[in-house]
Design a protein around this motif. Sequence first.
Motif, short mmCIF file in Angstrom:
data_model
loop_
_atom_site.label_atom_id
_atom_site.label_comp_id
_atom_site.label_asym_id
_atom_site.label_seq_id
_atom_site.Cartn_x
_atom_site.Cartn_y
_atom_site.Cartn_z
N LEU A 1 -0.67 -1.73 -7.46
CA LEU A 1 -1.79 -2.08 -6.59
C LEU A 1 -3.12 -1.74 -7.25
O LEU A 1 -3.24 -0.75 -7.97
N ARG A 2 -4.11 -2.56 -6.94
CA ARG A 2 -5.47 -2.32 -7.40
C ARG A 2 -6.42 -2.43 -6.22
O ARG A 2 -6.12 -3.09 -5.23
N SER A 3 -7.58 -1.82 -6.34
CA SER A 3 -8.58 -1.88 -5.28
C SER A 3 -8.86 -3.32 -4.89
O SER A 3 -9.00 -4.19 -5.75
N GLY A 4 -8.88 -3.58 -3.58
CA GLY A 4 -9.11 -4.92 -3.08
C GLY A 4 -7.86 -5.71 -2.79
O GLY A 4 -7.94 -6.81 -2.21
N ASP A 5 -6.69 -5.22 -3.20
CA ASP A 5 -5.44 -5.92 -2.90
C ASP A 5 -5.17 -5.94 -1.40
O ASP A 5 -5.77 -5.18 -0.62
N ARG A 6 -4.23 -6.79 -0.99
CA ARG A 6 -3.92 -6.97 0.42
C ARG A 6 -2.68 -6.16 0.79
O ARG A 6 -1.62 -6.28 0.17
N LEU A 7 -2.83 -5.31 1.82
CA LEU A 7 -1.81 -4.36 2.24
C LEU A 7 -1.47 -4.61 3.70
O LEU A 7 -2.36 -4.72 4.55
N LEU A 8 -0.17 -4.70 4.01
CA LEU A 8 0.33 -4.83 5.38
C LEU A 8 1.07 -3.56 5.74
O LEU A 8 2.01 -3.17 5.05
N ASP A 9 0.64 -2.89 6.82
CA ASP A 9 1.27 -1.65 7.27
C ASP A 9 1.92 -1.92 8.62
O ASP A 9 1.24 -2.09 9.64
N LEU A 10 3.26 -1.95 8.64
CA LEU A 10 4.03 -2.25 9.84
C LEU A 10 4.41 -0.95 10.55
O LEU A 10 4.94 -0.03 9.94
N GLY A 11 4.16 -0.91 11.87
CA GLY A 11 4.36 0.34 12.58
C GLY A 11 3.43 1.40 12.03
O GLY A 11 3.84 2.52 11.76
N CYS A 12 2.16 1.02 11.90
CA CYS A 12 1.21 1.84 11.15
C CYS A 12 0.90 3.17 11.80
O CYS A 12 0.40 4.09 11.15
N GLY A 13 1.21 3.31 13.11
CA GLY A 13 0.84 4.54 13.77
C GLY A 13 -0.66 4.79 13.66
O GLY A 13 -1.47 3.88 13.82
N ALA A 14 -1.02 6.00 13.33
CA ALA A 14 -2.44 6.36 13.19
C ALA A 14 -2.98 6.07 11.80
O ALA A 14 -4.11 6.47 11.48
N GLY A 15 -2.19 5.42 10.95
CA GLY A 15 -2.70 4.96 9.65
C GLY A 15 -2.40 5.84 8.46
O GLY A 15 -2.95 5.61 7.38
N ASN A 16 -1.51 6.81 8.61
CA ASN A 16 -1.28 7.77 7.52
C ASN A 16 -0.83 7.12 6.22
O ASN A 16 -1.30 7.48 5.13
N PHE A 17 0.10 6.16 6.30
CA PHE A 17 0.62 5.56 5.07
C PHE A 17 -0.47 4.79 4.34
O PHE A 17 -0.63 4.91 3.12
N THR A 18 -1.23 4.00 5.07
CA THR A 18 -2.31 3.24 4.45
C THR A 18 -3.35 4.17 3.84
O THR A 18 -3.83 3.94 2.72
N LEU A 19 -3.72 5.21 4.57
CA LEU A 19 -4.71 6.16 4.05
C LEU A 19 -4.24 6.79 2.75
O LEU A 19 -5.01 6.92 1.79
N ARG A 20 -2.98 7.21 2.72
CA ARG A 20 -2.48 7.89 1.51
C ARG A 20 -2.42 6.91 0.34
O ARG A 20 -2.73 7.29 -0.81
N VAL A 21 -2.03 5.67 0.58
CA VAL A 21 -2.00 4.67 -0.49
C VAL A 21 -3.41 4.40 -1.00
O VAL A 21 -3.64 4.30 -2.22
N MET A 22 -4.38 4.29 -0.11
CA MET A 22 -5.75 4.04 -0.55
C MET A 22 -6.31 5.23 -1.33
O MET A 22 -7.11 5.04 -2.25
N GLN A 23 -5.92 6.43 -0.97
CA GLN A 23 -6.35 7.60 -1.74
C GLN A 23 -5.93 7.47 -3.20
O GLN A 23 -6.65 7.88 -4.11
#
Length: 239
Positions: free
Chosen positions: A52-74
Amino acid sequence: MTPLSRKSSLDEIRARFDADVDRFSQLETGQQATLDAPLVLDRVAHTASTHLRSGDRLLDLGCGAGNFTLRVMQECGTMDCTLVDLSTPMLERARKRVADAGATAIHTLASDLRDLELPENSFDAILAGAVLHHLREDDDWSHVFRQLHRWLRPGGRLYVADLVEFDDPRVQAKMWQNYGDYLTTLGGEDYRDRVFAYIDQEDSPRSLPYQIRLLEQCGFSHWDILHRNSVFACYLGEK
């Protein structure tokens, strides 16, 4: 074991998560009942950084409060994020946190995973953290895995972290006992029994080999196991 026909309804599952937003907003402790949750977040994020690179498209299923997306973006930089969850309060919390982290775009969908309609070849990565175990019949599992493959761009990856079963009931019984011992160390026998009760009522996990076979049947070109500890596993599938 509660029969599939008597498992919790979507509304019942939604209501439980609507009431638990604050707990699921903690990166380190939000899912303490899940073995190695912080470690799995790190494994997924570090592995995602290989493609993955900055600006790529990410789908978070059952995202809850967003922890997985946040950690990936970090780890990987800011993303164009599509967040999906049954719970509107969870989605609102995830949207705010992901926006504060600098996402390039945010789209939210309050939906059952089985009802999602998304364009083909849309996403560079799909995250599915503690969501697939809510699927019921084999047809649900097959349909969702076909959709996951369809939504990914060529070379894109699916990352799954979830509760799983063992196909051998003797091994399952032993691993379930060990998991119960872990829960008891966290909050005593009452806490263990509460967790076991809602798992029995809400969840219908499948084994890791079952899910890997689905990856292969649905056309994923490659898969690998990132982590396993007892009744929890994390793996990737590449289109």
